[in-house]
Design a protein around this motif. Structure first.
Motif, PDB file in Angstrom:
ATOM      1  N   ASN A 280       3.429  58.833   9.063  1.00 35.89           N
ATOM      2  CA  ASN A 280       4.573  58.341   8.601  1.00 35.89           C
ATOM      3  C   ASN A 280       5.300  59.056  10.210  1.00 35.89           C
ATOM      4  O   ASN A 280       6.690  58.361   9.849  1.00 35.89           O
ATOM      5  N   GLN A 281       5.124  59.405  11.404  1.00 39.87           N
ATOM      6  CA  GLN A 281       5.802  59.875  12.404  1.00 39.87           C
ATOM      7  C   GLN A 281       5.272  58.195  13.236  1.00 39.87           C
ATOM      8  O   GLN A 281       6.154  57.803  13.986  1.00 39.87           O
ATOM      9  N   TRP A 453      -0.744  55.724   3.441  1.00 36.29           N
ATOM     10  CA  TRP A 453       0.227  55.237   1.932  1.00 36.29           C
ATOM     11  C   TRP A 453      -0.133  55.064   0.992  1.00 36.29           C
ATOM     12  O   TRP A 453       1.105  55.513   0.232  1.00 36.29           O
ATOM     13  N   SER A 456       0.959  58.333  -0.125  1.00 36.12           N
ATOM     14  CA  SER A 456       2.479  58.993  -0.110  1.00 36.12           C
ATOM     15  C   SER A 456       3.221  58.226  -1.660  1.00 36.12           C
ATOM     16  O   SER A 456       3.150  57.268  -1.993  1.00 36.12           O
ATOM     17  N   ARG A 458       6.075  57.385  -1.065  1.00 35.21           N
ATOM     18  CA  ARG A 458       7.504  57.206  -0.385  1.00 35.21           C
ATOM     19  C   ARG A 458       7.539  55.274  -0.460  1.00 35.21           C
ATOM     20  O   ARG A 458       6.156  54.635  -0.363  1.00 35.21           O
TER      21      ARG A 458
END
Length: 489
Positions: A280-281, A453, A456, A458
């Protein structure tokens, strides 16, 4: 008079001969090679597909479907007909081994130097290879594999194992059309043929490198395929990592196939792994929304035909990569690709470090004051930016550039990437094709991103069609005190 660069005798067998790839890329490339006298007279094309028709029907189909993808004003009717006369059509069910006896009969009497081009989905690779072996057609042949070769490392290995049971590694040509682009070839010439650049091609003199492949188009009716693939698998694992490897590789001891591919592999093995908790970073995942693209209103990705309404498939990826070796330690490589972006462009941007002291004013300390931009598409070119004094009083510096537009400098026209690669297959040249260990190392590097991914909840970050992607892409570079090229301009 035939060109001195004509191919040896060959038989080019095109599987999936009525598919989109064949009509848009493969057949136009073969025609261009024919038109420029690159194909010998004793060179034949055997088109293979399931549809029931004969050679005359296929020629009629090619006149209707293939010609729109050629430069219409450059087609000589007699020359076009001579090209079609090279083509024999064979209707086969590729899943039936017994049907390959029909192909064997069609190849009887034609040159034994055979190229088997699989313009099909990967699911047909195994039956085609086994069918060729059962008919005794594989010995000495060359097989061309189109991406995607699998959806992860495991499936890639399975495909390679299957093909490798029939064909040796020296017979396998894994095609990546970006490696055939003129500007990519000129990148190697620039580095290894000129004393000016190679001493600067390292961490002491380069601040960061950006590689972008941007598309204006959306999924263009390929929603079923794309929703199972996404930008990471479709573009990053192959095209972008191959371009990174060519930019960062050490000089090979020769330009033969294996020395070049050995150096690319060393780069891929030196890529700093991205841990799952870093995804994510270091990686931005985006998906386009409705907006204006090319002056027309276009739907959101999730409203495209064949796409799941709640799809989390990414249409955009931007990431930061690092190479853990002596030449590149500490230099960030920013990779970016996406659909429905502001324009169609593929380019490599080398940002050199500013001078260490503002002897001639603050302009000389500006990031990007010294820069090399290598444009891969739509028009292949190189542009070197530097600072020069403005005319008049005082020492006022201004950015200027030196241009090399290949189509303007060289009288001979630039060769299409597919044309170059297909000619290399016919000639038996492997340097511009991906070796199995390269491909699998690329999969090994992107797998943690896919896992991150998948683990997650998200959703991808949304961006409007016709823009340069989500704001997080700009923020990724801002963390390192830089920006994408178009943002600076």
């Amino acid at each position: 008079m035939a060109s001195t660069n004509t191919t040896p005798s060959f038989t080019f067998v095109l599987f999936g001969a009525t598919g989109d790839l064949s009509l848009r890329k493969v057949l136009p490339a073969l025609y261009r090679a024919h038109r420029s006298d690159q194909l010998c007279d004793d060179g034949y094309i055997v088109a293979v597909a399931r549809k029931s028709m004969d050679s005359a029907d296929y020629h009629a189909w090619a006149r209707e479907q293939v010609r729109p993808h050629l430069d219409m004003e450059r087609i000589d009717e007699d020359d076009w007909e001579r090209f079609l006369n090279r083509i024999t059509y064979v209707a086969l069910d590729l899943t039936r081994q017994d049907d390959f006896t029909q192909l064997r009969d069609a190849l009887d009497g034609k040159p034994a130097a055979r190229v088997f081009y699989l313009a099909t989905g990967p699911a047909l690779f195994e039956p085609v290879c086994k069918g060729l072996a059962a008919a005794g057609l594989h010995d000495g042949g060359r097989i061309v594999l189109e991406k995607p070769l699998g959806h992860d490392l495991r499936s890639s290995r399975e495909i390679n194992d299957t093909v490798g049971e029939i064909f040796s590694e020296q017979q396998i040509y894994r095609i990546d059309h970006y490696l055939g682009k003129e500007a990519v070839q000129n990148l190697q010439a620039l580095r290894f043929g000129n004393a000016l650049f190679e001493p600067l091609w390292r961490r002491e003199w380069i601040e960061n490198i950006q590689i972008t492949i941007a598309e204006e188009l959306g999924v263009e009716g390929r929603g079923d395929f794309y929703d199972q693939t996404g930008a990471l698998r479709d573009m990053v694992q192959n095209h972008l990592l191959q371009l990174l490897a060519i930019v960062a590789m050490e000089p090979p001891h020769s330009m033969a196939a294996d020395p070049v591919r050995d150096e690319k592999l060393r780069v891929l093995r030196s890529l700093k792994p991205i841990a799952i908790d870093e995804v994510n970073q270091l990686v931005v995942r985006g998906q386009y929304q409705s907006g204006l693209s090319g002056g027309a209103s276009v739907p959101a990705y999730a409203r495209e035909p064949g796409v799941a309404a709640e799809s989390r498939t990414e249409t955009f990826v931007a990431l930061k990569a690092e190479i853990n070796n002596w030449r590149w330690a500490g230099v960030p490589f920013f990779l970016r690709t996406g659909k429905r972006l502001a324009e169609r462009v593929a380019e490599i941007v080398i940002n050199f470090r500013p001078v260490p002291y503002a002897l001639m004013g603050e302009a000389s300390l500006r990031a990007g004051a010294n820069r090399l931009v290598i444009r891969l598409q739509p028009n292949e070119s190189m542009r070197l930016y530097c600072l020069a004094k403005q005319p008049g009083e005082g020492m006022q510096l201004q950015s200027v550039h030196l241009d090399l537009a290949f189509d303007q400098f060289f009288k001979a026209g630039s060769m299409d990437a597919y044309e170059r690669l297909l000619l290399d297959v016919i000639h038996g040249r492997l340097a511009l094709f991906v070796r199995r260990d390269e491909q699998e190392q690329a999969w090994r590097w992107v797998e943690p991103i896919m896992t991150g991914w998948a683990d997650s909840a998200r959703m991808p970050k949304l961006y409007s069609a016709g823009t340069w992607g989500p704001a997080a892409s700009s923020a990724l570079l801002a963390q390192h005190g830089t920006c994408w090229l178009e943002e600076e301009n």
